[in-house]
Design a protein around this motif. Sequence first.
Motif, PDB file in Angstrom:
ATOM      1  N   PRO A  65      31.464  68.744 -13.241  1.00  0.00           N
ATOM      2  CA  PRO A  65      30.169  68.768 -13.921  1.00  0.00           C
ATOM      3  C   PRO A  65      29.532  67.387 -13.987  1.00  0.00           C
ATOM      4  O   PRO A  65      30.212  66.370 -14.060  1.00  0.00           O
ATOM      5  N   SER A  66      28.217  67.382 -13.929  1.00  0.00           N
ATOM      6  CA  SER A  66      27.430  66.163 -14.078  1.00  0.00           C
ATOM      7  C   SER A  66      26.811  66.171 -15.466  1.00  0.00           C
ATOM      8  O   SER A  66      26.434  67.223 -15.969  1.00  0.00           O
ATOM      9  N   ARG A  67      26.727  65.013 -16.072  1.00  0.00           N
ATOM     10  CA  ARG A  67      26.063  64.938 -17.375  1.00  0.00           C
ATOM     11  C   ARG A  67      24.590  65.276 -17.202  1.00  0.00           C
ATOM     12  O   ARG A  67      23.997  64.945 -16.181  1.00  0.00           O
ATOM     13  N   ARG A 112      30.574  58.210  -1.843  1.00  0.00           N
ATOM     14  CA  ARG A 112      30.223  57.996  -3.247  1.00  0.00           C
ATOM     15  C   ARG A 112      30.130  59.316  -3.993  1.00  0.00           C
ATOM     16  O   ARG A 112      29.572  60.281  -3.479  1.00  0.00           O
ATOM     17  N   ASP A 113      30.660  59.332  -5.203  1.00  0.00           N
ATOM     18  CA  ASP A 113      30.454  60.456  -6.103  1.00  0.00           C
ATOM     19  C   ASP A 113      29.189  60.158  -6.892  1.00  0.00           C
ATOM     20  O   ASP A 113      29.052  59.087  -7.493  1.00  0.00           O
ATOM     21  N   ILE A 128      28.038  65.538  -6.693  1.00  0.00           N
ATOM     22  CA  ILE A 128      28.196  65.680  -5.251  1.00  0.00           C
ATOM     23  C   ILE A 128      28.889  64.452  -4.693  1.00  0.00           C
ATOM     24  O   ILE A 128      28.918  63.394  -5.322  1.00  0.00           O
ATOM     25  N   ARG A 129      29.455  64.612  -3.522  1.00  0.00           N
ATOM     26  CA  ARG A 129      30.082  63.488  -2.815  1.00  0.00           C
ATOM     27  C   ARG A 129      29.231  63.207  -1.576  1.00  0.00           C
ATOM     28  O   ARG A 129      29.044  64.079  -0.740  1.00  0.00           O
ATOM     29  N   VAL A 169      23.070  59.024 -10.570  1.00  0.00           N
ATOM     30  CA  VAL A 169      23.991  58.045 -11.129  1.00  0.00           C
ATOM     31  C   VAL A 169      25.183  57.949 -10.185  1.00  0.00           C
ATOM     32  O   VAL A 169      25.925  58.911 -10.000  1.00  0.00           O
ATOM     33  N   CYS A 170      25.333  56.780  -9.579  1.00  0.00           N
ATOM     34  CA  CYS A 170      26.416  56.534  -8.632  1.00  0.00           C
ATOM     35  C   CYS A 170      27.642  56.075  -9.420  1.00  0.00           C
ATOM     36  O   CYS A 170      27.591  55.063 -10.129  1.00  0.00           O
TER      37      CYS A 170
END
Length: 161
Positions: free
Chosen positions: A143-145, A100-101, A86-87, A119-120
């Motif tokens: 995608p996010s880990r 921030r992503d 997300i942003r 996690v920024c």
Amino acid sequence: MGIDVKSHTRPLTTAEIAALALSLAHLGAGPQAVTARRGLRNVFEHLDLDDDVIATTLATLTDPLPSDVASRARVIADAITSRLMIRLHYQDAAGHVTIRDVEPVTCLVHREYWYLVGVCRMRRGIRAFRFDRVLAVEPTLNPSRPHLADRFLPFQRRKVA
């Protein structure tokens, strides 16, 4: 008619409480949300609490979020479930706004505040973002880990090896 809970049931984990509370947070103020919060309060009433921080935190879990914050909580919860970045448009305590992503991991409550833990990418590390300081949240298709929430919860007891 109530359900008789067996005395040998295990207590909820921190991650389970966080997931339940986040689910309740974005239900709004409708009748289902009121009933669900009443049930969660009932669970908390049967806990042996001798810590004001925990008591305040549990009370916060059962208070509905303001509608604008609840709307952002829905986007955050969807991103956690979908494992998408997300942003955030975030205002820190000094009033500085950054974009921030974030790879969202989980949400938690401490005292009277809700936090997104993730996690920024800007800071290249784990950060907690207060919900009331999130000005806007945008879903992305990035995608996010996968991350295990237990590693990110400050109140989670660590297992001794």
